[in-house]
Design an enzyme around this catalytic site. Structure first.
Site, PDB file in Angstrom:
ATOM      1  N   GLU A 224      -7.429  -5.200 -18.491  1.00 57.20           N
ATOM      2  CA  GLU A 224      -6.296  -5.463 -19.933  1.00 57.20           C
ATOM      3  C   GLU A 224      -5.884  -6.861 -19.136  1.00 57.20           C
ATOM      4  OE1 GLU A 224      -4.935  -1.858 -17.903  1.00 57.20           O
ATOM      5  OE2 GLU A 224      -4.520  -1.401 -20.194  1.00 57.20           O
TER       6      GLU A 224
ATOM      7  N   GLY B  39      -7.379  -2.235 -15.601  1.00 63.44           N
ATOM      8  CA  GLY B  39      -6.408  -2.811 -15.233  1.00 63.44           C
ATOM      9  C   GLY B  39      -7.284  -4.671 -15.097  1.00 63.44           C
TER      10      GLY B  39
ATOM     11  N   ALA C 143      -6.939  -1.163 -11.126  1.00 67.16           N
ATOM     12  CA  ALA C 143      -6.147  -1.292 -11.009  1.00 67.16           C
ATOM     13  C   ALA C 143      -6.470  -0.830  -8.619  1.00 67.16           C
ATOM     14  CB  ALA C 143      -5.189   0.140 -11.478  1.00 67.16           C
TER      15      ALA C 143
ATOM     16  N   GLU D 192     -10.294   4.189 -17.655  1.00 62.99           N
ATOM     17  CA  GLU D 192      -9.156   5.082 -16.623  1.00 62.99           C
ATOM     18  C   GLU D 192      -9.698   6.003 -17.400  1.00 62.99           C
ATOM     19  OE1 GLU D 192      -9.060   2.209 -18.453  1.00 62.99           O
ATOM     20  OE2 GLU D 192      -7.418   1.605 -17.084  1.00 62.99           O
TER      21      GLU D 192
HETATM   22  C1  LIG Z   1      -0.109   1.319  -9.876  1.00 70.60           C
HETATM   23  C2  LIG Z   1       0.065   0.098 -10.780  1.00 70.60           C
HETATM   24  C3  LIG Z   1       0.018   0.298 -11.862  1.00 70.60           C
HETATM   25  C4  LIG Z   1      -1.747  -0.281 -12.817  1.00 70.60           C
HETATM   26  C5  LIG Z   1      -1.202  -0.118 -14.013  1.00 70.60           C
HETATM   27  C6  LIG Z   1      -2.387  -0.086 -14.334  1.00 70.60           C
HETATM   28  C7  LIG Z   1      -3.748   0.936 -14.654  1.00 70.60           C
HETATM   29  C8  LIG Z   1      -4.988   0.627 -14.263  1.00 70.60           C
HETATM   30  C9  LIG Z   1      -5.714   1.556 -13.963  1.00 70.60           C
HETATM   31  C10 LIG Z   1      -7.031   0.980 -13.291  1.00 70.60           C
HETATM   32  O1  LIG Z   1      -7.203  -0.206 -13.842  1.00 70.60           O
HETATM   33  S1  LIG Z   1      -7.735   2.602 -12.586  1.00 70.60           S
HETATM   34  C11 LIG Z   1      -8.961   1.539 -12.653  1.00 70.60           C
HETATM   35  C12 LIG Z   1     -10.215   1.237 -13.136  1.00 70.60           C
HETATM   36  N1  LIG Z   1     -11.238   0.941 -12.767  1.00 70.60           N
HETATM   37  C13 LIG Z   1     -11.622   1.965 -12.374  1.00 70.60           C
HETATM   38  O2  LIG Z   1     -12.444   3.056 -12.673  1.00 70.60           O
HETATM   39  C14 LIG Z   1     -13.362   1.139 -12.102  1.00 70.60           C
HETATM   40  C15 LIG Z   1     -13.909   2.466 -10.504  1.00 70.60           C
HETATM   41  N2  LIG Z   1     -14.772   0.788  -9.855  1.00 70.60           N
HETATM   42  C16 LIG Z   1     -16.196   1.487  -9.989  1.00 70.60           C
HETATM   43  O3  LIG Z   1     -16.627   2.224 -11.501  1.00 70.60           O
HETATM   44  C17 LIG Z   1     -16.527   0.947  -9.007  1.00 70.60           C
HETATM   45  O4  LIG Z   1     -16.906   0.533  -7.971  1.00 70.60           O
HETATM   46  C18 LIG Z   1     -17.905  -0.499  -9.541  1.00 70.60           C
HETATM   47  C19 LIG Z   1     -16.549  -1.701  -9.561  1.00 70.60           C
HETATM   48  C20 LIG Z   1     -18.428  -0.531 -10.878  1.00 70.60           C
HETATM   49  C21 LIG Z   1     -18.277  -1.353  -8.247  1.00 70.60           C
HETATM   50  O5  LIG Z   1     -19.652  -0.799  -8.351  1.00 70.60           O
HETATM   51  P1  LIG Z   1     -20.234  -1.048  -7.003  1.00 70.60           P
HETATM   52  O6  LIG Z   1     -21.705   0.021  -7.137  1.00 70.60           O
HETATM   53  O7  LIG Z   1     -20.915  -1.602  -6.917  1.00 70.60           O
HETATM   54  O8  LIG Z   1     -19.961  -0.490  -5.526  1.00 70.60           O
HETATM   55  P2  LIG Z   1     -19.053   0.923  -4.815  1.00 70.60           P
HETATM   56  O9  LIG Z   1     -19.917   1.618  -4.526  1.00 70.60           O
HETATM   57  O10 LIG Z   1     -18.597   2.095  -6.865  1.00 70.60           O
HETATM   58  O11 LIG Z   1     -17.780   0.500  -4.606  1.00 70.60           O
HETATM   59  C22 LIG Z   1     -17.638  -0.017  -3.236  1.00 70.60           C
HETATM   60  C23 LIG Z   1     -16.255   0.145  -2.947  1.00 70.60           C
HETATM   61  O12 LIG Z   1     -14.687  -0.289  -3.508  1.00 70.60           O
HETATM   62  C24 LIG Z   1     -14.015   1.275  -3.433  1.00 70.60           C
HETATM   63  N3  LIG Z   1     -13.205   1.001  -5.081  1.00 70.60           N
HETATM   64  C25 LIG Z   1     -13.870   0.548  -6.348  1.00 70.60           C
HETATM   65  N4  LIG Z   1     -13.112  -0.004  -7.145  1.00 70.60           N
HETATM   66  C26 LIG Z   1     -12.160   0.321  -6.525  1.00 70.60           C
HETATM   67  C27 LIG Z   1     -11.063   0.654  -7.453  1.00 70.60           C
HETATM   68  N5  LIG Z   1     -10.296   0.255  -8.892  1.00 70.60           N
HETATM   69  N6  LIG Z   1     -10.625   0.454  -7.004  1.00 70.60           N
HETATM   70  C28 LIG Z   1      -9.989   1.225  -5.191  1.00 70.60           C
HETATM   71  N7  LIG Z   1     -10.922   1.117  -4.048  1.00 70.60           N
HETATM   72  C29 LIG Z   1     -12.015   0.796  -5.589  1.00 70.60           C
HETATM   73  C30 LIG Z   1     -15.194   2.050  -4.296  1.00 70.60           C
HETATM   74  O13 LIG Z   1     -14.029   3.569  -3.704  1.00 70.60           O
HETATM   75  C31 LIG Z   1     -16.299   1.390  -3.011  1.00 70.60           C
HETATM   76  O14 LIG Z   1     -15.617   2.029  -1.328  1.00 70.60           O
HETATM   77  P3  LIG Z   1     -15.928   2.181  -0.147  1.00 70.60           P
HETATM   78  O15 LIG Z   1     -15.182   2.899   0.781  1.00 70.60           O
HETATM   79  O16 LIG Z   1     -16.868   1.773   0.436  1.00 70.60           O
HETATM   80  O17 LIG Z   1     -16.234   3.981  -0.904  1.00 70.60           O
END
Ligand SMILES: CCCCCC/C=C/CC(=O)SCCNC(=O)CCNC(=O)[C@H](O)C(C)(C)COP(=O)(O)OP(=O)(O)OC[C@H]1O[C@@H](n2cnc3c(N)ncnc32)[C@H](O)[C@@H]1OP(=O)(O)O
Length: 719
Positions: A103, A100, A61, A123
């Site tokens: 999922e 997500g 998400a 999460e």
């Molecule tokens: C509201 C709708 C209802 C949905 C219901 C379903 C619910 C689902 C729950 C979830 O999915 S919660 C999210 C779960 N995912 C995560 O926790 C992943 C988080 N991200 C990471 O762990 C890492 O970013 C990565 C994907 C492994 C990539 O790592 P890397 O080192 O290559 O890059 P980063 O520097 O970490 O990230 C780059 C850039 O992207 C932004 N970002 C990463 N993931 C997300 C995200 N899920 N949402 C928004 N933004 C994300 C991060 O902040 C960086 O941004 P920046 O501006 O360059 O700092």
């Protein structure tokens, strides 16, 4: 947001296109819904493949959307519809499938994974649970014990582990998307019912209750007071005891208890704060994205004490050649053996071979003439460090960067004795340096942007969370520690015990209370600093009242503890007693209790009952108050930087967000009011006097942390 193509005349290829991680923003969810509808209704389409652009399936998400009202199609019905469809859907997973995104993969009927991909349900680390069916489908697919472990820890797993667990159907070294299309074509004629994970029966262990109880205990022990993992356990229980239709409702109810919680907000703040910290910026305009770091191939470490050894290991394991220098043969030999042992153990744990060939040990600084960078890690003594830096200036080639691992001395004073002040920077590691993730990069007024960029990038390469800070006594972390420690010792004077204070802080969520932490770090370090700064010893004016120094309240109890040779864990005695020198099992010591009683009666202090609330408020509000001063002084650029330092270097609980976020969560008005109250009660403690920035923020209506910067005058930034 999602590209739709027909490939091989009968496969709908849906590519998520939301850089950088193809997060499931409302627009992406909308695009998936539309694409799926198209694919399911088009008679030419026999199968569907879902993949992500730029080699990343989906990072879950869009976390940024959590802060606002939920918009766009909800994920659960969308995912249920994909699973229920009559055409086979294959997930082509490259890069990451997280949250997500994972999922989404679980509702696909098949999963093809690139061998370098990582999967997981992180999460819980964001204070929520996998609420798009993750807690219901994963246990059905891989069983309760394995699912519980993945969901409650949020651990990422490799493609190979996912295959072993039965999560994915095939791991490939080829292009996962191309393979998935072939796979989809072959799946067209096959029945889908057994591929719908929500329809499977959860394999249930006979001792389900005992298992859930054991995991609950483990979670409570590891993450005291943290709500999300406990909710995850309850959701997984539902997968074991309810049909999918009911389990998914339970999952949603549990998510509702977490979604708007303070813990979730704090943990999501930490996620972004950690990423913000890497984006350093100087008043000159130089910053992370316009300053090129130098490439570092070789480094030298001066001093093979605890810190030096950890730094050698941190460098060598990322492939940098290291020359380690000691002043005496015996120290060199001991250091060498310890470094080799540490590297061998580390390599064994990671399943790689130890990079011992990168190491050289020497007694001569002359051997350093060609290295790219030197990190000095000698005793914390300014005169000694200056001698080392003068010597390095003579020996090293003019382009060599000279760094110091000092934990609080003046980096610019060291730069001043060299022939290259622009190439001098602080690299403050935290002990043990090969384990702790924090690195304070201390920018002196003369450090060049290239030097700072190089230190920050080297930190990142070593796997550290690097934060750029300004040069002042103690920098950020240790400067803030002083008022925190002071409050703890004042509370001892007033009637508390080390155990009571530590328990209150540990119940709050700190990895270790302040006294256990001090015992671990060694009490002699602070004692030496107090002697050097004239707080104790011959420089103290004999007419000075005993509990006052330099015009303010002073607690001599820590000095009295050190005078008894109690330096903490290493001597087997400190604020606590240990089984042996180096022991870690802290027990309350009656001798400390006696010392406190004698001390109080000597100074006529009537001990009083002190509440946990007072302990938390005095320690943590004093900590945050110094943080506000640090922001005013331009020693840290942003509150996020301070929080990251406390999260990664000082065991502040992530679910509290760090001292500055915690203050904002409590409410700045409340923090101000309590500080005013405590300062009135203790007017001789300047650290309790509310900082002007705190007052200003309250006067401006207590804006959220992310907006504080707008209220800070950066006239005298030290960054
Ligand atoms: C509201 C709708 C209802 C949905 C219901 C379903 C619910 C689902 C729950 C979830 O999915 S919660 C999210 C779960 N995912 C995560 O926790 C992943 C988080 N991200 C990471 O762990 C890492 O970013 C990565 C994907 C492994 C990539 O790592 P890397 O080192 O290559 O890059 P980063 O520097 O970490 O990230 C780059 C850039 O992207 C932004 N970002 C990463 N993931 C997300 C995200 N899920 N949402 C928004 N933004 C994300 C991060 O902040 C960086 O941004 P920046 O501006 O360059 O700092």
């Amino acid at each position: 947001m999602a590209r739709y193509e027909l490939v091989k005349r009968s496969v709908a290829l849906i590519t998520l296109t939301n850089p950088p991680v193809n997060a499931l923003s409302s627009a992406v969810r909308h695009a998936i819904a539309k694409s799926m509808e198209h694919a399911l209704n088009d008679p030419k389409v026999k199968a569907v493949v879902i993949c992500g652009e730029n080699g990343r399936f989906c990072g879950g998400a869009d976390i940024r959307e959590f802060a606002g009202p939920l918009r766009g199609p909800p994920l659960v019905p969308l995912l249920d519809a994909i699973e229920a469809g009559e055409k086979p859907v294959v997930a082509a997973i490259e890069g990451v499938a997280l949250g997500g995104g994972f999922e989404l993969a679980l509702v696909c009927h098949y999963r093809i994974v690139h061998f370098k991909a990582r999967l997981g349900l992180p999460e819980v680390t964001l204070g929520i649970l996998p609420a798009a069916g993750g807690t219901q489908r994963l246990p059905r697919l891989i069983g309760i014990p394995a699912a519980l472990e993945l969901i409650t820890t949020g651990r990422h797993i490799s493609a190979q582990e996912a295959l072993k667990l039965g999560i994915v159907d095939q791991v490939t070294e080829q292009n996962a998307c191309e393979l998935a299309v072939e796979f989809a074509l072959r799946a067209v004629a096959k029945p889908l019912s057994s591929r719908r994970v929500s329809m499977l029966t959860t394999p249930c262990p006979p001792d389900l209750d005992a298992l859930l109880e054991a995991v609950t205990m483990q979670v409570k022990r590891k993450a005291r007071g943290v709500m999300a993992p406990l909710a995850c356990i309850q959701a997984v229980r539902a997968a074991a005891t309810m049909p999918y239709s009911k389990g998914i409702k339970r999952e949603s109810e549990l998510m509702a208890t977490l979604f708007n919680s303070g813990q979730a907000r704090a943990l999501q703040y930490c996620f972004f704060a950690q990423r913000t910290a890497g984006k350093w910026t100087l008043p000159s305009g130089a910053q992370w994205n316009n300053s090129k770091p130098r490439e570092i191939r070789s480094a030298a470490i001066i001093g093979l004490g605890t810190m030096g050894r950890g730094i050698v290991v941190s460098l060598a394991r990322v492939g940098i050649s290291v020359i380690a220098v000691e002043s005496e043969k015996k120290l060199l030999e001991t250091g060498k053996q310890m470094v080799i042992g540490m590297l061998e153990r580390d390599a064994k744990r990671r399943g790689v071979s130890a990079s011992l060939n990168l190491l050289k040990f020497t007694l001569s600084l002359q051997d350093l003439k060609d290295v790219d960078l030197v990190i000095e890690a000698v005793f914390e003594d300014m005169a000694l460090k200056k001698r080392v830096f003068q010597e390095l200036s003579k020996v090293c080639r003019p382009a060599t960067l000279l760094c110091t691992n000092t934990s609080g001395l003046d980096v610019d004073a060291l730069a001043g004795v060299t022939d290259r002040p622009h190439l001098v920077v602080g690299m403050h590691f935290f002990s043990p340096a090969h384990v702790m993730k924090l690195l304070e990069v201390v920018c002196g007024p003369r450090s060049s942007s290239e030097t700072i960029a190089t230190a920050m990038s080297l930190g990142k390469r070593m796997g550290k969370v690097s934060v750029a800070v300004g040069n002042c006594p103690g920098f950020v972390g240790n400067r803030m520690l002083k008022p925190y420690l002071d409050q703890a010792t004042f509370l001892l004077e007033e009637g508390a015990t080390p155990e009571q204070i530590d328990k209150a802080l540990e119940d709050f969520g700190f990895a270790m209370g302040v006294f256990r932490m001090s015992d671990l770090a060694g009490l002699d370090v602070g004692w030496r600093v107090r002697k050097e700064s004239g707080l104790i010893g011959p420089d103290v004016d004999p007419k000075n009242p005993p509990r006052r120094r330099q015009g303010r309240r002073y607690c001599p109890i820590p000095d009295m503890v050190c005078e008894q040779g109690r330096f903490g864990q290493k001597t087997g005695r400190g604020w606590y007693m240990y089984d042996k020198p180096g022991g870690t099992n802290a027990k309350p010591d009656p001798l400390i209790q006696n010392l406190l009683e004698m001390y109080r009666s000597r100074y006529g202090i009537q001990p009083r009952n002190i509440s946990d609330q007072e302990i938390i408020e005095r320690c943590l509000f004093a900590l945050a108050n110094e943080g506000f001063r640090i922001l005013e002084d331009g020693i840290a650029a942003r509150p996020e930087d301070i929080d990251v330092i406390y999260l990664f270097g000082y065991g502040f609980p992530r679910h509290g967000g760090g001292p500055m976020f915690y203050a904002s969560m409590v409410g700045l008005e409340r923090v101000l009011e309590r500080l005013e109250h405590y300062h009135q009660a203790h007017p001789d403690v300047p650290h309790l006097e509310p900082s002007p920035l705190l007052k200003k923020l309250v006067a401006c209506g207590s804006p959220p942390v992310q907006k504080w910067r707008e209220h800070i005058k950066t006239m005298h930034s030290h960054l």
